[in-house]
Design an enzyme around this catalytic site. Structure first.
Site, PDB file in Angstrom:
ATOM      1  N   ASN A 142      -6.400  31.072  10.204  1.00  0.00           N
ATOM      2  CA  ASN A 142      -6.337  33.181   9.386  1.00  0.00           C
ATOM      3  C   ASN A 142      -5.642  34.216  10.631  1.00  0.00           C
ATOM      4  O   ASN A 142      -5.355  35.144   9.899  1.00  0.00           O
ATOM      5  CB  ASN A 142      -8.059  33.193   8.840  1.00  0.00           C
ATOM      6  N   HIS A 195      -7.479  37.256  14.301  1.00  0.00           N
ATOM      7  CA  HIS A 195      -8.710  37.794  14.656  1.00  0.00           C
ATOM      8  C   HIS A 195      -8.585  39.871  15.017  1.00  0.00           C
ATOM      9  O   HIS A 195      -7.985  40.520  15.515  1.00  0.00           O
ATOM     10  CB  HIS A 195      -9.511  37.751  16.214  1.00  0.00           C
ATOM     11  N   ARG A 204      -9.318  46.272  10.325  1.00  0.00           N
ATOM     12  CA  ARG A 204     -10.063  45.148   9.518  1.00  0.00           C
ATOM     13  C   ARG A 204      -9.088  45.018   8.151  1.00  0.00           C
ATOM     14  O   ARG A 204      -9.015  43.804   7.644  1.00  0.00           O
ATOM     15  CB  ARG A 204     -11.272  45.879   9.950  1.00  0.00           C
ATOM     16  N   LYS A 247      -4.174  34.391  16.178  1.00  0.00           N
ATOM     17  CA  LYS A 247      -4.582  32.844  16.373  1.00  0.00           C
ATOM     18  C   LYS A 247      -3.175  32.086  16.640  1.00  0.00           C
ATOM     19  O   LYS A 247      -2.160  31.969  16.349  1.00  0.00           O
ATOM     20  CB  LYS A 247      -5.284  33.032  15.584  1.00  0.00           C
ATOM     21  N   ARG A 254      -3.522  38.244   6.450  1.00  0.00           N
ATOM     22  CA  ARG A 254      -4.258  36.811   5.816  1.00  0.00           C
ATOM     23  C   ARG A 254      -3.536  36.936   5.107  1.00  0.00           C
ATOM     24  O   ARG A 254      -3.625  35.357   4.627  1.00  0.00           O
ATOM     25  CB  ARG A 254      -5.627  37.130   6.065  1.00  0.00           C
ATOM     26  N   THR A 281     -11.573  37.583   5.450  1.00  0.00           N
ATOM     27  CA  THR A 281     -11.317  36.287   6.376  1.00  0.00           C
ATOM     28  C   THR A 281     -10.855  35.514   5.679  1.00  0.00           C
ATOM     29  O   THR A 281     -10.126  34.631   6.501  1.00  0.00           O
ATOM     30  CB  THR A 281     -13.585  35.691   6.765  1.00  0.00           C
ATOM     31  N   PHE A 310     -19.931  26.610  12.074  1.00  0.00           N
ATOM     32  CA  PHE A 310     -18.899  26.560  12.106  1.00  0.00           C
ATOM     33  C   PHE A 310     -17.893  26.519  14.068  1.00  0.00           C
ATOM     34  O   PHE A 310     -17.300  26.884  14.546  1.00  0.00           O
ATOM     35  CB  PHE A 310     -17.355  27.443  11.465  1.00  0.00           C
ATOM     36  N   GLU A 357     -14.793  43.128  23.640  1.00  0.00           N
ATOM     37  CA  GLU A 357     -14.000  42.308  23.424  1.00  0.00           C
ATOM     38  C   GLU A 357     -12.807  42.837  24.592  1.00  0.00           C
ATOM     39  O   GLU A 357     -12.033  42.123  24.694  1.00  0.00           O
ATOM     40  CB  GLU A 357     -13.394  42.514  22.103  1.00  0.00           C
TER      41      GLU A 357
END
Ligand code: CDP
Ligand code: MG
Length: 136
Positions: A115, A118, A88, A12, A105, A94, A60, A129
């Site tokens: 964070n 993704h 994950r 990100k 993270r 998260t 959000f 995706e």
């Protein structure tokens, strides 16, 4: 039985901005992920809204889409055994404050919105995706 999967990972804007992309890519490689496709892109807010459509009703949503389109990101197609779940696990919770030691993270995340990464949350969503960013 082997279950080789592919999943979508995004580095990100907060992490790209801090030049962490090589370190984060190494986190994946060290856990046996193969980066089979990757590209650095800067998406529009419209594209971010499409990508995060599942979160449309969340409070959000607007900030999230503004954020994902705020600067360059690195999108990757990651492959390994049980890639969706293993990614994950490697990402962590998260909210970086809740993420376990050693997770991406925990190491790099700044806050629940910034964070750093993704990752697709199911094999089905991974296909959708991956197709979103790597159509051909
Ligand atoms: O990314 P992850 O699948 O762990 O979380 P999510 O529940 O699918 O939410 C997507 C993204 O929205 C998160 O990664 C956060 O960046 C952001 N988010 C937020 O800004 N505030 C929240 N209360 C929850 C999520
Ligand atoms: Mg999610």
């Amino acid at each position: 039985m082997s279950n080789i999967e592919q999943t979508l990972s995004i580095i990100k804007p907060d992490a790209v901005e801090r030049n962490l992309q090589d370190q984060i890519k190494n986190e994946f490689k060290n856990k046996g992920f193969e980066i089979i496709k990757e590209k650095k892109i800067h998406i529009s807010k419209d594209e971010a809204e499409k990508f995060y459509k599942v979160h449309e009703s969340k409070p959000f949503y607007n900030d999230l889409c503004a954020y994902l389109s705020s600067g360059p990101i690195v999108v990757m197609n990651l492959q390994r055994e049980n890639a969706v779940l293993e990614n994950r696990k490697l990402m962590g919770a998260t909210n970086p404050e809740d993420a376990e030691e050693g997770t991406i993270r925990k190491k790099y995340g700044i806050s629940i919105d910034k964070n750093s990464v993704h990752g697709s949350d199911s094999a089905e969503n991974a296909k959708v995706e991956l197709n979103f960013f790597f159509k051909d």
